[in-house]
Design an enzyme around this catalytic site. Structure first.
Site, short mmCIF file in Angstrom:
data_model
loop_
_atom_site.label_atom_id
_atom_site.label_comp_id
_atom_site.label_asym_id
_atom_site.label_seq_id
_atom_site.Cartn_x
_atom_site.Cartn_y
_atom_site.Cartn_z
N GLU A 135 -5.41 -8.37 -0.59
CA GLU A 135 -5.79 -8.06 0.57
C GLU A 135 -7.28 -7.96 0.33
O GLU A 135 -7.72 -7.03 -0.62
CB GLU A 135 -5.34 -6.87 1.55
CG GLU A 135 -4.25 -7.14 2.01
CD GLU A 135 -3.53 -5.97 2.85
OE1 GLU A 135 -4.56 -5.22 3.48
OE2 GLU A 135 -2.38 -5.64 3.09
N GLU A 195 0.86 -1.24 -0.15
CA GLU A 195 -0.18 -0.05 0.08
C GLU A 195 0.82 1.31 0.11
O GLU A 195 0.71 2.06 0.72
CB GLU A 195 -0.77 -0.15 1.15
CG GLU A 195 -2.04 -1.00 1.09
CD GLU A 195 -3.08 -0.97 2.23
OE1 GLU A 195 -3.06 -0.08 3.06
OE2 GLU A 195 -4.20 -1.66 1.91
O1 AHR Z 1 -5.00 -5.97 7.19
C1 AHR Z 1 -4.97 -4.75 7.78
C2 AHR Z 1 -4.29 -3.71 7.14
O2 AHR Z 1 -5.23 -3.20 6.02
C3 AHR Z 1 -3.01 -3.96 6.32
O3 AHR Z 1 -1.77 -4.06 7.02
C4 AHR Z 1 -2.85 -2.98 5.28
O4 AHR Z 1 -2.28 -3.33 4.05
C5 AHR Z 1 -4.50 -2.51 5.12
O5 AHR Z 1 -4.42 -1.40 4.95
#
Ligand code: AHR
Length: 502
Positions: free
Chosen positions: A295, A176
Protein backbone atom coordinates in the site's frame (compact mmCIF):
# COMPACT_ATOMS: atom_id res chain seq x y z
CA UNK A 1 22.45 30.73 -14.45
CA UNK A 2 25.93 30.09 -13.19
CA UNK A 3 27.71 26.79 -13.86
CA UNK A 4 27.24 25.81 -10.22
CA UNK A 5 23.49 25.71 -10.65
CA UNK A 6 23.58 23.09 -13.39
CA UNK A 7 22.62 19.54 -12.51
CA UNK A 8 24.32 16.58 -14.17
CA UNK A 9 23.46 12.93 -14.31
CA UNK A 10 25.76 10.17 -15.49
CA UNK A 11 24.23 7.02 -16.90
CA UNK A 12 26.18 3.83 -17.30
CA UNK A 13 24.45 0.60 -18.30
CA UNK A 14 27.19 -1.37 -16.54
CA UNK A 15 26.20 0.13 -13.18
CA UNK A 16 23.24 -2.15 -12.50
CA UNK A 17 21.32 -2.12 -9.21
CA UNK A 18 19.05 -5.04 -10.02
CA UNK A 19 16.48 -6.23 -12.51
CA UNK A 20 13.27 -4.19 -12.16
CA UNK A 21 10.51 -6.44 -10.94
CA UNK A 22 7.43 -5.82 -13.13
CA UNK A 23 5.31 -6.29 -9.98
CA UNK A 24 6.52 -2.88 -8.78
CA UNK A 25 3.72 -1.56 -10.97
CA UNK A 26 0.82 -3.21 -9.20
CA UNK A 27 -2.42 -1.94 -7.73
CA UNK A 28 -4.78 -2.50 -4.87
CA UNK A 29 -8.59 -2.70 -4.94
CA UNK A 30 -10.49 -2.81 -1.67
CA UNK A 31 -14.13 -3.19 -0.82
CA UNK A 32 -14.16 0.35 0.45
CA UNK A 33 -16.23 3.35 -0.56
CA UNK A 34 -16.70 3.35 -4.33
CA UNK A 35 -13.63 1.39 -5.39
CA UNK A 36 -15.44 -1.83 -6.25
CA UNK A 37 -19.07 -0.70 -6.50
CA UNK A 38 -19.46 2.33 -8.82
CA UNK A 39 -15.75 2.09 -9.61
CA UNK A 40 -14.86 -1.25 -11.16
CA UNK A 41 -18.33 -2.77 -11.05
CA UNK A 42 -21.49 -0.85 -11.83
CA UNK A 43 -24.16 -2.71 -13.80
CA UNK A 44 -26.25 0.48 -13.87
CA UNK A 45 -23.60 2.53 -15.68
CA UNK A 46 -24.03 3.17 -19.42
CA UNK A 47 -20.40 1.99 -19.66
CA UNK A 48 -21.03 -1.41 -18.06
CA UNK A 49 -20.18 -4.56 -20.02
CA UNK A 50 -22.27 -7.74 -19.86
CA UNK A 51 -20.68 -8.58 -16.48
CA UNK A 52 -21.29 -5.16 -14.96
CA UNK A 53 -17.62 -4.08 -15.29
CA UNK A 54 -17.05 -0.49 -16.36
CA UNK A 55 -15.52 -0.54 -19.82
CA UNK A 56 -14.03 2.94 -19.47
CA UNK A 57 -12.40 1.99 -16.15
CA UNK A 58 -11.05 -1.25 -17.63
CA UNK A 59 -9.55 0.70 -20.53
CA UNK A 60 -7.78 3.16 -18.20
CA UNK A 61 -6.52 0.33 -15.99
CA UNK A 62 -5.18 -1.47 -19.05
CA UNK A 63 -3.30 1.69 -19.99
CA UNK A 64 -1.67 1.75 -16.57
CA UNK A 65 -0.85 -1.93 -17.06
CA UNK A 66 -0.92 -2.98 -13.43
CA UNK A 67 1.08 -6.19 -13.29
CA UNK A 68 -0.71 -7.48 -10.22
CA UNK A 69 -3.77 -6.47 -8.19
CA UNK A 70 -4.16 -6.90 -4.44
CA UNK A 71 -7.70 -7.61 -3.19
CA UNK A 72 -10.13 -7.50 -1.24
CA UNK A 73 -8.51 -5.29 1.44
CA UNK A 74 -7.23 -3.49 3.37
CA UNK A 75 -8.97 -3.21 6.69
CA UNK A 76 -12.05 -4.72 5.04
CA UNK A 77 -10.20 -8.01 4.69
CA UNK A 78 -10.01 -8.61 8.43
CA UNK A 79 -13.79 -8.97 8.75
CA UNK A 80 -14.49 -10.57 5.38
CA UNK A 81 -15.85 -14.08 4.95
CA UNK A 82 -14.90 -14.95 1.42
CA UNK A 83 -17.73 -17.48 1.16
CA UNK A 84 -20.20 -14.57 1.34
CA UNK A 85 -18.94 -13.44 -2.06
CA UNK A 86 -19.37 -16.60 -4.15
CA UNK A 87 -22.31 -18.47 -5.68
CA UNK A 88 -25.64 -17.18 -6.99
CA UNK A 89 -25.71 -13.43 -6.50
CA UNK A 90 -29.28 -13.34 -5.25
CA UNK A 91 -28.34 -15.56 -2.33
CA UNK A 92 -25.32 -13.61 -1.17
CA UNK A 93 -25.77 -11.84 2.15
CA UNK A 94 -25.74 -8.12 2.78
CA UNK A 95 -23.43 -7.53 5.70
CA UNK A 96 -22.33 -4.69 7.88
CA UNK A 97 -18.66 -4.00 7.12
CA UNK A 98 -17.27 -2.88 10.45
CA UNK A 99 -14.03 -1.51 9.02
CA UNK A 100 -15.73 1.23 7.01
CA UNK A 101 -19.19 1.18 8.59
CA UNK A 102 -20.75 0.44 5.24
CA UNK A 103 -23.15 -2.15 3.86
CA UNK A 104 -21.40 -4.80 1.80
CA UNK A 105 -23.76 -6.32 -0.74
CA UNK A 106 -21.38 -9.07 -1.92
CA UNK A 107 -22.35 -8.77 -5.57
CA UNK A 108 -18.66 -8.71 -6.43
CA UNK A 109 -16.52 -11.43 -4.88
CA UNK A 110 -13.62 -13.78 -5.57
CA UNK A 111 -14.86 -15.10 -8.94
CA UNK A 112 -15.81 -11.65 -10.19
CA UNK A 113 -12.44 -10.30 -9.10
CA UNK A 114 -10.52 -13.06 -10.83
CA UNK A 115 -12.46 -12.44 -14.04
CA UNK A 116 -11.78 -8.72 -13.72
CA UNK A 117 -8.04 -9.51 -13.42
CA UNK A 118 -8.21 -11.49 -16.65
CA UNK A 119 -9.98 -8.61 -18.34
CA UNK A 120 -7.16 -6.20 -17.54
CA UNK A 121 -4.37 -8.77 -17.89
CA UNK A 122 -3.11 -8.63 -14.32
CA UNK A 123 -1.99 -11.25 -11.78
CA UNK A 124 -4.35 -11.47 -8.82
CA UNK A 125 -2.97 -11.10 -5.31
CA UNK A 126 -5.53 -12.34 -2.81
CA UNK A 127 -5.53 -11.55 0.89
CA UNK A 128 -6.64 -14.07 3.49
CA UNK A 129 -8.44 -12.84 6.60
CA UNK A 130 -6.15 -13.11 9.62
CA UNK A 131 -8.53 -11.07 11.82
CA UNK A 132 -11.84 -12.90 12.22
CA UNK A 133 -10.78 -15.57 9.73
CA UNK A 134 -9.26 -18.90 10.71
CA UNK A 135 -6.31 -20.69 9.20
CA UNK A 136 -8.90 -23.17 7.90
CA UNK A 137 -10.75 -20.39 6.04
CA UNK A 138 -7.44 -19.33 4.50
CA UNK A 139 -6.64 -22.85 3.36
CA UNK A 140 -10.17 -23.30 1.99
CA UNK A 141 -9.79 -20.22 -0.18
CA UNK A 142 -6.59 -21.60 -1.70
CA UNK A 143 -8.43 -24.87 -2.36
CA UNK A 144 -11.33 -22.96 -3.92
CA UNK A 145 -9.01 -21.02 -6.23
CA UNK A 146 -6.24 -23.43 -7.05
CA UNK A 147 -7.12 -27.08 -6.43
CA UNK A 148 -8.19 -29.35 -9.28
CA UNK A 149 -11.77 -30.60 -9.01
CA UNK A 150 -12.48 -33.60 -6.79
CA UNK A 151 -12.85 -31.99 -3.36
CA UNK A 152 -15.45 -29.75 -1.70
CA UNK A 153 -14.15 -26.26 -2.39
CA UNK A 154 -12.67 -27.02 -5.79
CA UNK A 155 -16.01 -28.54 -6.80
CA UNK A 156 -17.82 -25.51 -5.45
CA UNK A 157 -15.73 -23.37 -7.80
CA UNK A 158 -16.77 -25.62 -10.67
CA UNK A 159 -20.42 -25.40 -9.61
CA UNK A 160 -20.01 -21.62 -9.70
CA UNK A 161 -19.03 -21.85 -13.34
CA UNK A 162 -15.25 -22.12 -13.14
CA UNK A 163 -14.12 -25.73 -13.59
CA UNK A 164 -10.47 -24.86 -14.21
CA UNK A 165 -8.31 -23.83 -11.24
CA UNK A 166 -7.41 -20.14 -11.32
CA UNK A 167 -3.81 -20.69 -10.26
CA UNK A 168 -3.64 -17.60 -8.03
CA UNK A 169 0.05 -17.17 -7.27
CA UNK A 170 0.28 -14.25 -4.82
CA UNK A 171 -1.30 -14.36 -1.37
CA UNK A 172 -1.22 -11.87 1.49
CA UNK A 173 -1.35 -13.22 5.03
CA UNK A 174 -3.77 -10.63 6.41
CA UNK A 175 -3.62 -6.86 6.43
CA UNK A 176 -1.98 -4.40 8.86
CA UNK A 177 -2.27 -6.86 11.72
CA UNK A 178 0.01 -4.59 13.80
CA UNK A 179 -2.68 -1.87 13.91
CA UNK A 180 -5.04 -1.55 16.89
CA UNK A 181 -7.65 -0.37 14.35
CA UNK A 182 -7.53 -3.74 12.66
CA UNK A 183 -10.40 -6.16 13.27
CA UNK A 184 -8.78 -8.98 15.24
CA UNK A 185 -5.49 -7.09 15.75
CA UNK A 186 -2.72 -9.31 17.15
CA UNK A 187 0.67 -8.76 18.68
CA UNK A 188 3.70 -9.74 16.60
CA UNK A 189 4.16 -13.13 18.24
CA UNK A 190 0.52 -14.15 17.94
CA UNK A 191 0.37 -12.90 14.39
CA UNK A 192 3.62 -14.59 13.43
CA UNK A 193 2.39 -17.94 14.77
CA UNK A 194 -0.99 -17.65 13.07
CA UNK A 195 0.51 -16.53 9.77
CA UNK A 196 3.03 -19.37 9.85
CA UNK A 197 0.32 -21.98 10.35
CA UNK A 198 -1.92 -20.44 7.69
CA UNK A 199 1.04 -20.39 5.30
CA UNK A 200 1.74 -24.06 5.97
CA UNK A 201 -1.83 -25.12 5.21
CA UNK A 202 -2.08 -22.86 2.17
CA UNK A 203 1.13 -24.27 0.71
CA UNK A 204 0.00 -27.81 1.32
CA UNK A 205 -2.87 -27.08 -1.04
CA UNK A 206 -0.54 -25.51 -3.57
CA UNK A 207 3.21 -25.43 -3.14
CA UNK A 208 3.70 -23.02 -6.04
CA UNK A 209 2.14 -20.00 -4.31
CA UNK A 210 4.07 -16.98 -3.03
CA UNK A 211 3.20 -15.53 0.36
CA UNK A 212 3.37 -12.00 1.73
CA UNK A 213 3.73 -11.44 5.48
CA UNK A 214 2.24 -8.34 7.14
CA UNK A 215 4.94 -5.88 8.02
CA UNK A 216 4.50 -2.63 9.90
CA UNK A 217 1.68 -0.34 8.79
CA UNK A 218 4.23 2.44 8.70
CA UNK A 219 7.39 3.74 10.36
CA UNK A 220 5.33 5.83 12.80
CA UNK A 221 3.89 2.72 14.45
CA UNK A 222 5.18 2.33 18.04
CA UNK A 223 5.91 -1.34 17.31
CA UNK A 224 8.03 -0.54 14.22
CA UNK A 225 10.49 -2.11 13.40
CA UNK A 226 10.31 -4.64 16.21
CA UNK A 227 7.06 -6.04 14.79
CA UNK A 228 8.90 -6.76 11.57
CA UNK A 229 11.81 -8.51 13.26
CA UNK A 230 9.57 -10.70 15.42
CA UNK A 231 7.09 -11.65 12.70
CA UNK A 232 9.92 -12.35 10.27
CA UNK A 233 11.83 -14.50 12.73
CA UNK A 234 8.75 -16.65 13.21
CA UNK A 235 7.88 -16.85 9.52
CA UNK A 236 11.15 -16.53 7.60
CA UNK A 237 11.04 -20.00 6.10
CA UNK A 238 7.30 -19.78 5.40
CA UNK A 239 7.02 -16.56 3.38
CA UNK A 240 8.46 -14.92 0.28
CA UNK A 241 7.71 -11.24 0.82
CA UNK A 242 7.33 -8.86 3.73
CA UNK A 243 4.88 -5.99 3.34
CA UNK A 244 5.26 -2.31 4.09
CA UNK A 245 2.66 0.46 3.91
CA UNK A 246 3.01 4.21 3.75
CA UNK A 247 0.76 7.15 2.97
CA UNK A 248 2.43 10.49 2.30
CA UNK A 249 0.99 13.64 3.78
CA UNK A 250 1.43 17.36 3.37
CA UNK A 251 -0.86 18.39 6.22
CA UNK A 252 1.60 21.11 7.27
CA UNK A 253 1.45 22.54 3.75
CA UNK A 254 5.24 22.50 3.62
CA UNK A 255 5.73 21.84 -0.07
CA UNK A 256 9.53 22.11 0.04
CA UNK A 257 9.70 19.20 2.47
CA UNK A 258 6.85 17.30 0.85
CA UNK A 259 8.72 17.39 -2.46
CA UNK A 260 11.77 15.89 -0.73
CA UNK A 261 9.86 13.04 0.89
CA UNK A 262 11.70 10.39 -1.11
CA UNK A 263 14.56 10.76 1.41
CA UNK A 264 12.23 9.52 4.14
CA UNK A 265 10.82 6.77 1.92
CA UNK A 266 14.31 5.47 1.21
CA UNK A 267 15.11 5.39 4.92
CA UNK A 268 12.01 3.29 5.50
CA UNK A 269 13.12 0.78 2.85
CA UNK A 270 16.67 0.74 4.19
CA UNK A 271 15.52 0.00 7.75
CA UNK A 272 13.39 -2.91 6.59
CA UNK A 273 16.11 -4.15 4.24
CA UNK A 274 18.41 -4.17 7.29
CA UNK A 275 15.80 -6.08 9.26
CA UNK A 276 15.57 -8.68 6.50
CA UNK A 277 19.33 -9.11 6.51
CA UNK A 278 19.41 -9.40 10.28
CA UNK A 279 16.74 -12.09 10.35
CA UNK A 280 18.33 -14.01 7.50
CA UNK A 281 21.64 -14.02 9.39
CA UNK A 282 20.05 -14.86 12.74
CA UNK A 283 18.04 -17.77 11.34
CA UNK A 284 21.09 -19.02 9.39
CA UNK A 285 18.81 -19.19 6.40
CA UNK A 286 19.78 -19.73 2.81
CA UNK A 287 16.60 -18.16 1.44
CA UNK A 288 15.71 -14.58 0.79
CA UNK A 289 12.59 -12.63 1.62
CA UNK A 290 11.89 -9.44 -0.33
CA UNK A 291 9.84 -6.35 0.34
CA UNK A 292 6.33 -5.80 -0.98
CA UNK A 293 5.23 -2.17 -0.61
CA UNK A 294 1.65 -3.28 -0.98
CA UNK A 295 0.00 0.00 0.00
CA UNK A 296 1.49 3.32 -1.04
CA UNK A 297 0.14 6.66 -2.13
CA UNK A 298 -0.34 10.27 -1.15
CA UNK A 299 -3.30 10.57 1.24
CA UNK A 300 -4.01 13.43 3.63
CA UNK A 301 -6.78 15.70 2.37
CA UNK A 302 -9.60 13.24 3.07
CA UNK A 303 -8.33 11.71 6.29
CA UNK A 304 -10.84 12.73 8.96
CA UNK A 305 -12.73 9.92 10.67
CA UNK A 306 -15.85 11.14 8.85
CA UNK A 307 -14.10 10.50 5.52
CA UNK A 308 -13.77 6.84 6.47
CA UNK A 309 -17.22 6.09 7.84
CA UNK A 310 -19.96 5.03 5.48
CA UNK A 311 -22.98 5.57 7.77
CA UNK A 312 -24.08 1.99 6.97
CA UNK A 313 -24.80 2.78 3.33
CA UNK A 314 -23.77 1.00 0.13
CA UNK A 315 -20.81 2.38 -1.82
CA UNK A 316 -20.45 5.61 0.17
CA UNK A 317 -18.07 8.33 -1.02
CA UNK A 318 -15.02 7.60 1.16
CA UNK A 319 -11.54 9.14 0.94
CA UNK A 320 -11.98 10.39 -2.62
CA UNK A 321 -8.76 12.36 -2.47
CA UNK A 322 -8.26 15.00 -5.15
CA UNK A 323 -4.66 14.91 -6.41
CA UNK A 324 -2.74 17.98 -7.41
CA UNK A 325 0.54 18.74 -9.16
CA UNK A 326 2.80 18.39 -6.12
CA UNK A 327 1.14 15.07 -5.23
CA UNK A 328 1.95 13.82 -8.72
CA UNK A 329 5.58 14.88 -8.27
CA UNK A 330 5.76 12.95 -4.99
CA UNK A 331 4.27 9.89 -6.72
CA UNK A 332 6.85 10.23 -9.52
CA UNK A 333 9.69 10.31 -7.01
CA UNK A 334 8.22 7.37 -5.13
CA UNK A 335 8.35 5.33 -8.34
CA UNK A 336 11.98 6.39 -8.68
CA UNK A 337 12.58 5.13 -5.14
CA UNK A 338 11.23 1.76 -6.30
CA UNK A 339 13.82 1.68 -9.07
CA UNK A 340 16.65 2.77 -6.80
CA UNK A 341 15.67 0.06 -4.28
CA UNK A 342 14.91 -2.58 -6.89
CA UNK A 343 17.34 -5.02 -5.28
CA UNK A 344 15.10 -5.50 -2.24
CA UNK A 345 11.72 -4.17 -3.38
CA UNK A 346 9.94 -6.58 -5.67
CA UNK A 347 6.25 -5.69 -5.35
CA UNK A 348 4.49 -2.35 -4.91
CA UNK A 349 0.72 -1.85 -5.02
CA UNK A 350 -0.68 1.61 -5.51
CA UNK A 351 -3.49 2.12 -2.99
CA UNK A 352 -5.96 2.27 -4.51
CA UNK A 353 -7.00 2.14 -8.18
CA UNK A 354 -10.46 3.74 -8.54
CA UNK A 355 -12.27 6.45 -6.53
CA UNK A 356 -10.70 5.59 -3.16
CA UNK A 357 -7.35 7.51 -3.00
CA UNK A 358 -7.00 6.74 -6.68
CA UNK A 359 -5.69 7.94 -10.04
CA UNK A 360 -9.20 7.46 -11.47
CA UNK A 361 -12.50 9.00 -10.38
CA UNK A 362 -15.84 7.91 -11.74
CA UNK A 363 -19.29 9.31 -12.15
CA UNK A 364 -21.95 6.95 -13.39
CA UNK A 365 -21.32 8.09 -16.95
CA UNK A 366 -17.81 9.53 -16.93
CA UNK A 367 -14.21 8.97 -15.89
CA UNK A 368 -11.61 11.50 -14.70
CA UNK A 369 -7.87 10.92 -14.74
CA UNK A 370 -6.18 12.60 -11.80
CA UNK A 371 -2.67 14.10 -11.80
CA UNK A 372 -1.04 11.00 -10.32
CA UNK A 373 -2.26 8.94 -13.26
CA UNK A 374 0.48 10.36 -15.48
CA UNK A 375 3.70 9.44 -13.66
CA UNK A 376 2.23 5.97 -13.10
CA UNK A 377 1.58 5.65 -16.82
CA UNK A 378 5.10 6.56 -17.88
CA UNK A 379 6.90 4.44 -15.32
CA UNK A 380 4.68 1.47 -16.03
CA UNK A 381 5.40 1.79 -19.76
CA UNK A 382 9.09 2.55 -19.69
CA UNK A 383 10.71 1.12 -16.56
CA UNK A 384 11.89 -2.26 -17.78
CA UNK A 385 15.00 -4.38 -17.67
CA UNK A 386 17.64 -3.33 -15.14
CA UNK A 387 17.55 -0.45 -12.74
CA UNK A 388 20.68 1.67 -13.10
CA UNK A 389 22.66 3.37 -10.38
CA UNK A 390 22.54 6.94 -11.68
CA UNK A 391 25.26 9.29 -10.52
CA UNK A 392 23.51 12.56 -9.71
CA UNK A 393 25.20 15.91 -9.24
CA UNK A 394 22.67 18.51 -8.28
CA UNK A 395 22.40 21.88 -6.59
CA UNK A 396 20.75 21.61 -3.20
CA UNK A 397 17.88 23.37 -1.51
CA UNK A 398 16.89 23.63 2.09
CA UNK A 399 13.97 21.75 3.61
CA UNK A 400 12.58 21.99 7.14
CA UNK A 401 12.13 18.23 7.50
CA UNK A 402 15.06 16.68 5.67
CA UNK A 403 17.79 19.32 5.74
CA UNK A 404 19.55 20.04 2.45
CA UNK A 405 18.24 18.01 -0.44
CA UNK A 406 19.17 17.88 -4.12
CA UNK A 407 16.84 19.81 -6.42
CA UNK A 408 16.96 16.93 -8.86
CA UNK A 409 15.49 13.48 -8.31
CA UNK A 410 16.50 10.93 -10.95
CA UNK A 411 16.21 7.25 -11.76
CA UNK A 412 16.85 5.16 -14.83
CA UNK A 413 16.22 1.75 -16.32
CA UNK A 414 17.85 -0.06 -19.21
CA UNK A 415 16.27 -2.87 -21.13
CA UNK A 416 19.10 -4.76 -22.84
CA UNK A 417 16.62 -6.69 -25.00
CA UNK A 418 15.21 -3.62 -26.71
CA UNK A 419 18.09 -1.22 -26.11
CA UNK A 420 15.68 1.18 -24.46
CA UNK A 421 16.95 3.44 -21.71
CA UNK A 422 14.32 5.19 -19.60
CA UNK A 423 15.17 8.28 -17.56
CA UNK A 424 12.84 9.81 -14.98
CA UNK A 425 13.49 13.29 -13.61
CA UNK A 426 11.83 15.57 -11.10
CA UNK A 427 12.80 19.19 -10.53
CA UNK A 428 11.75 19.80 -6.93
CA UNK A 429 12.07 23.56 -7.13
CA UNK A 430 8.89 25.53 -6.62
CA UNK A 431 10.24 28.49 -8.55
CA UNK A 432 13.34 27.83 -10.66
CA UNK A 433 14.23 26.05 -13.85
CA UNK A 434 16.97 23.50 -13.46
CA UNK A 435 19.43 23.19 -16.36
CA UNK A 436 20.47 19.57 -16.73
CA UNK A 437 23.17 17.74 -18.62
CA UNK A 438 22.77 14.03 -19.22
CA UNK A 439 26.00 12.20 -19.87
CA UNK A 440 26.00 8.59 -21.06
CA UNK A 441 29.14 6.82 -19.99
CA UNK A 442 30.67 3.93 -21.90
CA UNK A 443 28.50 4.29 -25.01
CA UNK A 444 26.71 7.10 -26.80
CA UNK A 445 22.97 6.74 -27.39
CA UNK A 446 21.48 6.75 -30.86
CA UNK A 447 19.10 9.42 -29.67
CA UNK A 448 16.24 10.40 -27.43
CA UNK A 449 13.10 9.13 -29.08
CA UNK A 450 10.37 10.53 -26.85
CA UNK A 451 10.06 13.02 -24.01
CA UNK A 452 7.00 13.65 -21.87
CA UNK A 453 6.62 16.26 -19.19
CA UNK A 454 4.19 17.21 -16.45
CA UNK A 455 4.74 20.73 -15.14
CA UNK A 456 2.98 23.78 -13.83
CA UNK A 457 3.38 26.86 -11.73
CA UNK A 458 0.74 26.09 -9.09
CA UNK A 459 1.54 23.09 -6.85
CA UNK A 460 -2.13 22.87 -5.93
CA UNK A 461 -3.40 22.73 -9.53
CA UNK A 462 -5.57 19.67 -10.11
CA UNK A 463 -7.89 18.11 -12.66
CA UNK A 464 -11.64 18.42 -12.24
CA UNK A 465 -14.71 17.34 -14.16
CA UNK A 466 -14.87 20.87 -15.59
CA UNK A 467 -11.15 21.06 -16.40
CA UNK A 468 -9.93 17.47 -16.79
CA UNK A 469 -6.62 18.22 -18.53
CA UNK A 470 -5.12 20.83 -16.22
CA UNK A 471 -2.36 18.55 -14.90
CA UNK A 472 -1.14 15.97 -17.37
CA UNK A 473 1.99 14.93 -19.19
CA UNK A 474 2.52 16.41 -22.59
CA UNK A 475 5.10 15.55 -25.24
CA UNK A 476 7.99 18.02 -25.37
CA UNK A 477 10.61 18.44 -28.10
CA UNK A 478 13.26 15.75 -27.70
CA UNK A 479 16.67 17.06 -26.63
CA UNK A 480 19.47 16.38 -29.11
CA UNK A 481 22.32 14.06 -28.20
CA UNK A 482 25.69 15.57 -29.05
CA UNK A 483 28.95 13.75 -28.24
CA UNK A 484 27.18 11.32 -25.91
CA UNK A 485 25.46 14.04 -23.92
CA UNK A 486 22.19 15.94 -23.97
CA UNK A 487 21.09 19.17 -22.38
CA UNK A 488 17.67 20.30 -21.33
CA UNK A 489 16.13 22.66 -18.88
CA UNK A 490 13.65 21.23 -16.39
CA UNK A 491 10.85 23.65 -15.47
CA UNK A 492 10.10 24.19 -11.78
CA UNK A 493 7.64 21.68 -10.32
CA UNK A 494 8.13 19.20 -13.14
CA UNK A 495 8.34 15.51 -13.93
CA UNK A 496 10.01 14.42 -17.15
CA UNK A 497 10.18 10.94 -18.67
CA UNK A 498 12.70 10.33 -21.44
CA UNK A 499 12.86 7.33 -23.71
CA UNK A 500 16.33 6.87 -25.13
CA UNK A 501 17.55 4.45 -27.81
CA UNK A 502 20.94 3.17 -26.75
O1 AHR B 1 -6.18 2.00 1.68
C1 AHR B 1 -6.96 2.42 2.74
C2 AHR B 1 -6.62 1.72 4.03
O2 AHR B 1 -5.38 2.14 4.50
C3 AHR B 1 -6.50 0.22 3.99
O3 AHR B 1 -7.72 -0.42 4.10
C4 AHR B 1 -5.64 -0.09 5.16
O4 AHR B 1 -4.89 -1.25 4.98
C5 AHR B 1 -4.79 1.15 5.33
O5 AHR B 1 -4.81 1.59 6.63
Amino acid sequence: MSQAEIARIHIDTRRVISPISPLLFSGFAEHMGRCIYEGIYDPSSPHADENGLRRDVLAALRELNFRSMRYPGGNFLSGYHWEDGIGPKAQRPHRRDLAWQSIEINQFGTDEFLHFCREIGTEPMLGVNMGTGSIQDAANLVEYCNAPSGSQYADLRATNGNPEPYGVKYWCLGNEMDGPWQIGHLNAIDYGKKAREAAKMMRWHDDTISLVLCGSSGPAMPSYPEWDRVALELCWEAVDYHSMHYYATNIEDDSRSFLALSAHLEEFVDALAGTLRYVKAKTRSKRDVYLSWDEWNVWYKARELADMRGGWTEAPHLIEEVYNLEDALVVAQWLSVFLRKADVLKIACLAQIVNVIAPLLTRRDALLKQSIYYPLLHFSRLAKGDSLDVLVESPQYETAQFGDMPLLDASSGYDAETGSNAIFLVNRSLSDELPLEIDWQGRAPQGIIAAHQLAGSDPKAHNSWEAPNTVMTRPIPVPQVVDGAAQLSLPPLSFTALEVAL
